[in-house]
Design an enzyme around this catalytic site. Structure first.
Site, PDB file in Angstrom:
ATOM      1  N   THR A  86       4.560  -4.849  -8.910  1.00  0.00           N
ATOM      2  CA  THR A  86       5.397  -5.755  -9.698  1.00  0.00           C
ATOM      3  C   THR A  86       5.117  -7.166  -8.966  1.00  0.00           C
ATOM      4  O   THR A  86       5.677  -8.046  -8.098  1.00  0.00           O
ATOM      5  CB  THR A  86       6.798  -5.840  -9.416  1.00  0.00           C
ATOM      6  OG1 THR A  86       7.329  -5.940  -7.606  1.00  0.00           O
ATOM      7  CG2 THR A  86       8.081  -4.514  -9.810  1.00  0.00           C
ATOM      8  N   PHE A 253       8.339  -8.108  15.707  1.00  0.00           N
ATOM      9  CA  PHE A 253       8.088  -9.545  14.012  1.00  0.00           C
ATOM     10  C   PHE A 253       8.376 -10.982  15.033  1.00  0.00           C
ATOM     11  O   PHE A 253       8.728 -12.315  14.120  1.00  0.00           O
ATOM     12  CB  PHE A 253       8.533  -9.199  13.278  1.00  0.00           C
ATOM     13  CG  PHE A 253       8.422  -8.188  12.440  1.00  0.00           C
ATOM     14  CD1 PHE A 253       8.083  -7.160  12.586  1.00  0.00           C
ATOM     15  CD2 PHE A 253       7.497  -8.652  10.661  1.00  0.00           C
ATOM     16  CE1 PHE A 253       7.186  -6.053  11.712  1.00  0.00           C
ATOM     17  CE2 PHE A 253       6.777  -7.655  10.225  1.00  0.00           C
ATOM     18  CZ  PHE A 253       6.871  -6.577  10.382  1.00  0.00           C
ATOM     19  N   CYS A 264       3.212  -8.220   0.228  1.00  0.00           N
ATOM     20  CA  CYS A 264       4.426  -7.987  -0.086  1.00  0.00           C
ATOM     21  C   CYS A 264       5.304  -9.425   0.339  1.00  0.00           C
ATOM     22  O   CYS A 264       6.671 -10.073  -0.443  1.00  0.00           O
ATOM     23  CB  CYS A 264       5.382  -7.164   0.708  1.00  0.00           C
ATOM     24  SG  CYS A 264       5.173  -5.209  -0.253  1.00  0.00           S
TER      25      CYS A 264
HETATM   26  C1  UDX Z   1       5.781  -5.329   4.962  1.00  0.00           C
HETATM   27  C2  UDX Z   1       7.387  -5.515   5.281  1.00  0.00           C
HETATM   28  O1  UDX Z   1       7.290  -4.909   6.610  1.00  0.00           O
HETATM   29  C3  UDX Z   1       7.745  -3.463   5.186  1.00  0.00           C
HETATM   30  O2  UDX Z   1       8.586  -3.307   4.889  1.00  0.00           O
HETATM   31  C4  UDX Z   1       7.289  -3.442   3.479  1.00  0.00           C
HETATM   32  O3  UDX Z   1       7.504  -2.303   2.687  1.00  0.00           O
HETATM   33  C5  UDX Z   1       6.266  -3.702   2.632  1.00  0.00           C
HETATM   34  O4  UDX Z   1       6.317  -5.451   3.159  1.00  0.00           O
HETATM   35  P1  UDX Z   1       3.312  -4.891   5.002  1.00  0.00           P
HETATM   36  O5  UDX Z   1       3.293  -6.529   4.167  1.00  0.00           O
HETATM   37  O6  UDX Z   1       2.468  -3.633   5.007  1.00  0.00           O
HETATM   38  O7  UDX Z   1       4.780  -4.835   5.580  1.00  0.00           O
HETATM   39  O8  UDX Z   1       3.176  -5.634   6.593  1.00  0.00           O
HETATM   40  P2  UDX Z   1       3.464  -5.802   8.162  1.00  0.00           P
HETATM   41  O9  UDX Z   1       2.970  -5.520   9.064  1.00  0.00           O
HETATM   42  O10 UDX Z   1       5.568  -6.096   8.042  1.00  0.00           O
HETATM   43  O11 UDX Z   1       3.236  -7.603   8.010  1.00  0.00           O
HETATM   44  C6  UDX Z   1       2.990  -8.334   7.131  1.00  0.00           C
HETATM   45  C7  UDX Z   1       2.993 -10.134   7.288  1.00  0.00           C
HETATM   46  O12 UDX Z   1       3.905 -10.930   8.421  1.00  0.00           O
HETATM   47  C8  UDX Z   1       1.216  -9.919   7.994  1.00  0.00           C
HETATM   48  O13 UDX Z   1       0.314 -10.868   7.719  1.00  0.00           O
HETATM   49  C9  UDX Z   1       1.272 -10.052   9.647  1.00  0.00           C
HETATM   50  O14 UDX Z   1      -0.339 -10.847  10.141  1.00  0.00           O
HETATM   51  C10 UDX Z   1       2.248 -10.740   9.803  1.00  0.00           C
HETATM   52  N1  UDX Z   1       2.996 -10.456  11.023  1.00  0.00           N
HETATM   53  C11 UDX Z   1       3.762  -9.984  11.661  1.00  0.00           C
HETATM   54  C12 UDX Z   1       3.075 -11.633  11.900  1.00  0.00           C
HETATM   55  O15 UDX Z   1       2.414 -12.637  11.319  1.00  0.00           O
HETATM   56  N2  UDX Z   1       3.293 -11.966  13.189  1.00  0.00           N
HETATM   57  C13 UDX Z   1       5.003 -10.249  13.533  1.00  0.00           C
HETATM   58  O16 UDX Z   1       5.349  -9.763  14.606  1.00  0.00           O
HETATM   59  C14 UDX Z   1       3.831  -9.186  11.917  1.00  0.00           C
END
Ligand code: UDX
Length: 434
Positions: A86, A253, A264
């Site tokens: 999507t 996070f 996402c």
């Molecule tokens: C995310 C959601 O966590 C998940 O539940 C959903 O199904 C899909 O989207 P994902 O995209 O795999 O998962 O990555 P995630 O680990 O959540 O990180 C997303 C972004 O946030 C990354 O760019 C990561 O570097 C950033 N991030 C995450 C931070 O900068 N700091 C953090 O503390 C956590």
């Protein structure tokens, strides 16, 4: 109970394989024949720890199948998951549902008089489930089916663990018959006391957007606090620790960095903004964080240039990590894609190494030197930039690599190094939030 999983992207392939691991016969369907041919031979299109082995095992044990014939698979199935992409529409940031609706139409044409549950696993805007029901009814008025929403919360890099041991399962379904099917599908997780939330379809659809936007908001919040830390002499790691120990907030996070990326967060935050506007109930917090994050990713290039004493012209910069996070080869909306072009426009020569992302990276980034190791990238470089916190970078020791570099500048956008150690090794060490 036979399952069809439509779409072999991250969500579809991992979910289909995990349902097979639960013991169900699953056919993963995709329109791209080459992908299906590869999967039949055990060639996985993405890098995801543990996935290749699990696909192989379930295929060998006769529970996991691959096909490009959607209709044939649908006819034999009790449950059909829609897990197609999507993507974001360029014009307004809303979710493009053309693949979802096309799948719904094809399903409708194949449905027989067998009762079928059609489940949306893709992240779809509120109201999509009902729209799919209308499409199917219009195309096949006699079909005996129910629509269910079952958003997926798995993260790339830990996708199997997230699917097998989620914090919760969310299911939007409105008939006893479809609920019984979903209970059977998730029986193993319910037995492990994993909460399964049954709710209305619209509620389930919104939970997914609200969850991702909330997490993106946490990241954006700590990123802004990290900027403030740099100005006022505080340490963002310690602020995050002190903040996260409050159970109402939680410690996850809260890692400051160059801005969130991936397939996402950027897509879903923008889509929520659009959904809320359409319903005349704007979510201004979401609007703001989309804006802050876009600007932040771009601002990181300026930060690197400033660390290089105001100019990167003709300087050699080693970049370690380009994927949007570790343990994936995914480059979608990675901060690297905003940062690298600006460095190039300013005359930098880039040497790049990423443990898994270089194949994808090479499709999006050009005129750089791709390296086989971090050592090769750092050799003779004037500055080192860390863009992704792969474990193998955190274990590098500044005192060990200082002599292979030409310059003594580190810009660590993921805070992987110990600042004291880096400074003791003679580096001008720049990190986030302290
Ligand atoms: C995310 C959601 O966590 C998940 O539940 C959903 O199904 C899909 O989207 P994902 O995209 O795999 O998962 O990555 P995630 O680990 O959540 O990180 C997303 C972004 O946030 C990354 O760019 C990561 O570097 C950033 N991030 C995450 C931070 O900068 N700091 C953090 O503390 C956590």
């Amino acid at each position: 109970m036979n399952i069809t999983m439509i779409g072999t992207g991250y969500v579809g392939l991992v979910s289909g394989t995990c349902f097979a691991e639960f013991g169900f016969p699953v056919t993963c369907v995709d329109k791209v024949k080459e992908k299906i041919d590869n999967l039949k031979q055990g060639i996985i299109p993405i890098y995801e720890p543990g996935l290749e082995e699990m696909v192989k095992k379930n295929a060998e044990e006769g529970r996991l199948f691959f096909s490009d014939d959607l209709k044939d698979s649908v006819r034999k199935s009790d449950v059909i998951f829609i897990a197609v992409g999507t993507p974001t529409r360029e014009e307004d940031g809303s979710a493009d549902l053309q693949y979802v609706y096309a799948a719904a139409k094809e399903i409708a044409e194949a449905l027989t008089d067998r009762y079928t549950v059609i489940v949306t696993k893709s992240t779809v805007p509120v109201g999509t489930g009902r729209k799919i029901a209308q499409i199917i009814k219009a195309a096949n008025p006699k079909a005996d089916f129910d629509i269910v929403s079952n958003p997926e919360f798995l993260r790339e890099g830990s996708a199997i663990k997230d699917f097998m041991r989620p914090d919760r399962v969310v299911i939007g379904c409105e008939t006893a018959r479809s609920q019984a099917v979903m209970e059977e599908l998730y029986r193993l997780l319910a037995l492990m006391d994993i909460p399964v939330v049954y709710t209305k379809i619209e509620t389930s659809e919104l939970i997914k957007y609200a969850s991702n936007t909330f997490l993106a908001m946490k990241v954006t919040f700590i990123n802004e606090i990290s900027d403030l830390c740099e100005k006022c002499g505080a340490n963002v790691r310690e602020v995050a620790k002190g903040l996260g120990l409050d159970k109402r907030i939680g410690s996850k996070f809260l890692q400051a960095g160059p801005g969130y990326g991936g397939s996402c967060f950027p897509k879903d935050t923008m889509a929520l903004v659009q959904i809320a506007k359409e319903y005349g109930s704007p979510v201004r917090l979401a609007e703001t964080l989309v804006d802050i994050n876009e600007k932040r990713k771009k601002a990181m290039a300026t930060r690197i240039i400033s660390a290089c004493k105001g100019s990167v012209k003709d300087k050699t910069i080693a970049i370690l990590g380009i994927t949007f996070k570790p343990d994936t080869d995914d480059m979608r909306a990675a901060p690297a894609l905003d940062i690298i072009p600006v460095l190039q426009e300013n005359g930098a020569k880039l040497k790049i190494y990423d443990p898994k992302g270089m194949k994808e990276g090479a499709k999006l980034i050009s005129n750089v030197t791709w390296c086989d190791s971090s050592t090769e990238a750092m050799t003779d470089a004037d500055a080192l930039v860390i863009l992704t916190e792969w474990n193998e970078f955190s274990s590098l020791k500044p005192e060990s690599f200082k002599d292979i570099m030409h310059g003594r500048i580190i810009v660590d956008l993921r805070n992987v190094f110990d600042p004291v150690r880096a400074k003791e090794a003679g580096f001008d060490y720049n990190c986030i939030g302290r």
